[in-house]
Design an enzyme around this catalytic site. Structure first.
Site, PDB file in Angstrom:
ATOM      1  N   THR A   9     -54.606  32.633 -67.260  1.00  0.00           N
ATOM      2  CA  THR A   9     -54.036  31.440 -68.457  1.00  0.00           C
ATOM      3  C   THR A   9     -52.539  31.597 -67.137  1.00  0.00           C
ATOM      4  O   THR A   9     -52.650  31.515 -66.334  1.00  0.00           O
ATOM      5  CB  THR A   9     -53.740  32.259 -69.423  1.00  0.00           C
ATOM      6  OG1 THR A   9     -52.917  33.647 -69.101  1.00  0.00           O
ATOM      7  CG2 THR A   9     -54.917  33.098 -70.546  1.00  0.00           C
ATOM      8  N   HIS A  13     -49.716  33.107 -68.251  1.00  0.00           N
ATOM      9  CA  HIS A  13     -49.571  34.171 -67.966  1.00  0.00           C
ATOM     10  C   HIS A  13     -48.328  34.548 -66.339  1.00  0.00           C
ATOM     11  O   HIS A  13     -47.375  34.878 -67.035  1.00  0.00           O
ATOM     12  CB  HIS A  13     -50.333  35.664 -68.589  1.00  0.00           C
ATOM     13  CG  HIS A  13     -49.139  36.985 -68.976  1.00  0.00           C
ATOM     14  ND1 HIS A  13     -49.881  38.209 -68.818  1.00  0.00           N
ATOM     15  CD2 HIS A  13     -48.219  36.286 -69.772  1.00  0.00           C
ATOM     16  CE1 HIS A  13     -48.570  38.847 -68.958  1.00  0.00           C
ATOM     17  NE2 HIS A  13     -47.232  38.160 -70.053  1.00  0.00           N
ATOM     18  N   VAL A  31     -47.537  40.158 -58.574  1.00  0.00           N
ATOM     19  CA  VAL A  31     -48.140  39.464 -59.912  1.00  0.00           C
ATOM     20  C   VAL A  31     -49.024  38.432 -59.346  1.00  0.00           C
ATOM     21  O   VAL A  31     -49.059  37.285 -58.178  1.00  0.00           O
ATOM     22  CB  VAL A  31     -46.660  38.401 -60.412  1.00  0.00           C
ATOM     23  CG1 VAL A  31     -47.617  37.000 -61.789  1.00  0.00           C
ATOM     24  CG2 VAL A  31     -45.707  39.229 -61.249  1.00  0.00           C
TER      25      VAL A  31
HETATM   26  N1  LIG Z   1     -50.708  40.374 -65.039  1.00  0.00           N
HETATM   27  C1  LIG Z   1     -49.523  40.964 -64.693  1.00  0.00           C
HETATM   28  C2  LIG Z   1     -48.069  42.007 -65.164  1.00  0.00           C
HETATM   29  N2  LIG Z   1     -48.430  41.759 -66.160  1.00  0.00           N
HETATM   30  C3  LIG Z   1     -47.500  42.687 -67.102  1.00  0.00           C
HETATM   31  C4  LIG Z   1     -46.243  42.419 -67.199  1.00  0.00           C
HETATM   32  O1  LIG Z   1     -45.116  42.117 -66.218  1.00  0.00           O
HETATM   33  C5  LIG Z   1     -45.184  42.806 -68.307  1.00  0.00           C
HETATM   34  O2  LIG Z   1     -45.226  44.722 -67.705  1.00  0.00           O
HETATM   35  C6  LIG Z   1     -46.191  42.626 -69.813  1.00  0.00           C
HETATM   36  O3  LIG Z   1     -45.654  40.890 -69.787  1.00  0.00           O
HETATM   37  C7  LIG Z   1     -45.359  43.779 -70.763  1.00  0.00           C
HETATM   38  O4  LIG Z   1     -43.695  42.834 -71.083  1.00  0.00           O
HETATM   39  N3  LIG Z   1     -47.358  42.129 -64.221  1.00  0.00           N
HETATM   40  C8  LIG Z   1     -47.735  42.036 -63.228  1.00  0.00           C
HETATM   41  O5  LIG Z   1     -46.266  43.398 -62.358  1.00  0.00           O
HETATM   42  N4  LIG Z   1     -47.961  42.321 -62.078  1.00  0.00           N
HETATM   43  C9  LIG Z   1     -49.348  41.041 -63.123  1.00  0.00           C
HETATM   44  O6  LIG Z   1     -50.214  40.871 -61.885  1.00  0.00           O
HETATM   45  C1  LIG Z   2     -51.271  37.828 -64.425  1.00  0.00           C
HETATM   46  C2  LIG Z   2     -51.338  38.471 -65.603  1.00  0.00           C
HETATM   47  O1  LIG Z   2     -50.289  37.697 -66.438  1.00  0.00           O
HETATM   48  C3  LIG Z   2     -52.183  39.166 -65.841  1.00  0.00           C
HETATM   49  O2  LIG Z   2     -51.701  40.063 -67.392  1.00  0.00           O
HETATM   50  C4  LIG Z   2     -53.057  38.316 -66.175  1.00  0.00           C
HETATM   51  O3  LIG Z   2     -52.934  37.151 -66.796  1.00  0.00           O
HETATM   52  P1  LIG Z   2     -53.962  36.569 -67.871  1.00  0.00           P
HETATM   53  O4  LIG Z   2     -54.063  37.257 -69.298  1.00  0.00           O
HETATM   54  O5  LIG Z   2     -54.202  35.218 -67.015  1.00  0.00           O
HETATM   55  O6  LIG Z   2     -55.641  36.383 -66.557  1.00  0.00           O
END
Ligand SMILES: Nc1c(NC[C@H](O)[C@H](O)[C@H](O)CO)[nH]c(=O)[nH]c1=O
Ligand SMILES: CC(=O)[C@@H](O)COP(=O)(O)O
Length: 158
Positions: free
Chosen positions: A95, A97, A90
């Site tokens: 944001t 998120h 991740v």
């Molecule tokens: N931004 C990243 C994500 N985002 C996706 C989420 O894990 C998930 O699949 C989505 O929110 C739907 O439930 N996932 C990662 O593994 N790494 C990232 O940087």
């Molecule tokens: C790190 C994440 O969750 C990926 O989806 C990007 O997030 P963001 O929308 O904060 O740029």
């Protein structure tokens, strides 16, 4: 900072138990796939290096790290699975998120391990930049996948 001073993958196998008959789940997130593939291979090779059989390592992918918890549960619920290793990357975005994902996965995997009374390893790389993630996937700070596999073996010897 502690990490900056050491390779996270340094370990001693002296106290490892025999894992030749142990069965491992390996759940890998597809987000940042180029990096998670390196983590996955590191974990897989480490298990085999220490005696696990290829047919006893059950590798599955999930879309993103948030789905690692359900993926782990779907494997951990099987009595014959001895430990589950969960790997994802991740990388901070614009944001908050990433914070929500990382906290949810940390708590979720903890709950799965406690629910099924078996090691469920938190192999999530949580970084500010892609470079930091590569540093932990075979770079200057080792391989988080290797570290996660070692942790699984150590916990089976608890
Ligand atoms: N931004 C990243 C994500 N985002 C996706 C989420 O894990 C998930 O699949 C989505 O929110 C739907 O439930 N996932 C990662 O593994 N790494 C990232 O940087
Ligand atoms: C790190 C994440 O969750 C990926 O989806 C990007 O997030 P963001 O929308 O904060 O740029």
């Amino acid at each position: 900072m502690a990490t900056a001073l050491k390779n996270l993958s340094d370990y001693s196998a002296a106290q490892f138990i025999d894992i030749s008959e142990k069965k491992f789940g390996l759940v890998v997130a597809e987000w940042n796939r180029a990096i998670t593939d390196v983590l996955s291979q590191g974990a897989y090779e480490t298990l085999l290096q220490h005696g696990a059989k290829p047919e006893n390592v059950f590798r599955n992918t999930v879309p993103g790290s948030f789905e690692l918890t359900l993926g782990a549960q779907l494997l951990a619920q099987h009595e014959e699975i001895d430990a589950v290793i969960c790997l994802g990357v991740v990388i901070k975005g614009e944001t908050k998120h990433d914070d929500y994902i990382c906290h949810a996965v940390a708590q979720g995997l903890t709950n799965v391990g406690l629910k099924f009374n078996k090691p469920v390893i938190f192999g999530l790389v949580t970084t500010n930049t892609e470079e930091q993630a590569w540093d932990r996937a075979g770079g200057k700070h080792g391989n988080k996948g290797v570290e996660a596999a070692v942790t699984a073996i150590q916990m089976l010897g608890f």
